[in-house]
Design a protein around this motif. Structure first.
Motif, PDB file in Angstrom:
ATOM      1  N   ALA A  82      -7.525  -4.646  -2.591  1.00  0.00           N
ATOM      2  CA  ALA A  82      -7.619  -2.996  -2.910  1.00  0.00           C
ATOM      3  C   ALA A  82      -7.253  -3.050  -4.525  1.00  0.00           C
ATOM      4  O   ALA A  82      -6.055  -3.332  -4.281  1.00  0.00           O
ATOM      5  N   HIS A 105      -5.493   4.926  -4.857  1.00  0.00           N
ATOM      6  CA  HIS A 105      -7.033   3.487  -3.781  1.00  0.00           C
ATOM      7  C   HIS A 105      -8.851   3.828  -4.789  1.00  0.00           C
ATOM      8  O   HIS A 105      -9.627   4.534  -4.265  1.00  0.00           O
ATOM      9  N   VAL A 136       0.832  -1.072   0.172  1.00  0.00           N
ATOM     10  CA  VAL A 136       0.290   0.339  -0.356  1.00  0.00           C
ATOM     11  C   VAL A 136       0.648   1.517   0.027  1.00  0.00           C
ATOM     12  O   VAL A 136       0.172   2.587  -1.147  1.00  0.00           O
ATOM     13  N   THR A 189     -12.331  -1.565  -3.209  1.00  0.00           N
ATOM     14  CA  THR A 189     -12.005  -2.847  -2.573  1.00  0.00           C
ATOM     15  C   THR A 189     -13.319  -3.659  -2.996  1.00  0.00           C
ATOM     16  O   THR A 189     -13.836  -3.760  -2.616  1.00  0.00           O
ATOM     17  N   TYR A 241      -5.723  -0.026  -7.326  1.00  0.00           N
ATOM     18  CA  TYR A 241      -5.437   0.959  -6.951  1.00  0.00           C
ATOM     19  C   TYR A 241      -4.755   1.232  -7.946  1.00  0.00           C
ATOM     20  O   TYR A 241      -4.981   0.729  -9.765  1.00  0.00           O
TER      21      TYR A 241
END
Length: 174
Positions: A166, A148, A138, A151, A168
């Protein structure tokens, strides 16, 4: 294309790297939920993956080696985001560091090198999926300007439990 820091070198991956790449990846298959593969690979079964990442073009494989002893420290890839043609200007990025190589800047050097290699490709967006929890990944993606975007909850099952991923996103071009 090659990048070097004081104690490591990044270059395109080759067939000679396949045994070490397979061993590194299999660590994550067997020991973690970072990948949702559940069965280890052999170099032979991992070969199509390697061949899908040529030295030139939008789908690359870069490897980082220790300059003192040649040990594989990690690798990064840019791969097809989805198989349909309209996704052609998007890539999914991945980075794996060898056990014990964390905290040395391996992931940072790999991503710096990968983004430089992709500068002249016709790419619009990069995506990365991070199985949670994985604070190091992260942080790495945030450092490179990924945001982000969502999720997926309990999307993968491994080791008797469900894991979130998650997602990105990073703009690459116009």
């Amino acid at each position: 294309m090659s990048s070097t820091s004081a104690d490591m070198q990044v270059r395109p991956g080759t067939e000679a790297d396949l045994p070490s790449l397979t061993e590194l990846y299999n660590h994550y298959v067997r020991e973690t939920a970072i990948t949702f593969d559940t069965e280890p690979f052999t170099p032979g079964t991992r070969r199509p993956w390697l061949l899908a990442h040529p030295e030139h073009g939008p789908h690359r494989l870069l490897v980082a080696h220790d300059t003192s002893d040649g040990t594989l420290l990690g690798y990064a890839t840019s791969s097809s985001f989805r198989p349909k043609p309209a996704y052609g200007t998007s890539v999914e990025l991945t980075v794996y560091c060898a056990p014990g190589a964390g905290g040395r800047g391996v992931g940072t050097l790999l991503y710096e090198s990968l983004f430089k290699a992709l500068e002249n490709e016709d790419l619009h967006r990069a995506y990365a999926g991070v199985a949670l929890p994985n604070e190091a990944s992260v942080r790495l993606h945030a450092r490179f300007g990924f945001e982000h975007v969502g999720t997926y909850r309990e999307v993968g099952q491994k080791f008797g439990r469900y894991w979130d991923v998650a997602w990105y996103e990073k703009p690459l071009g116009p």
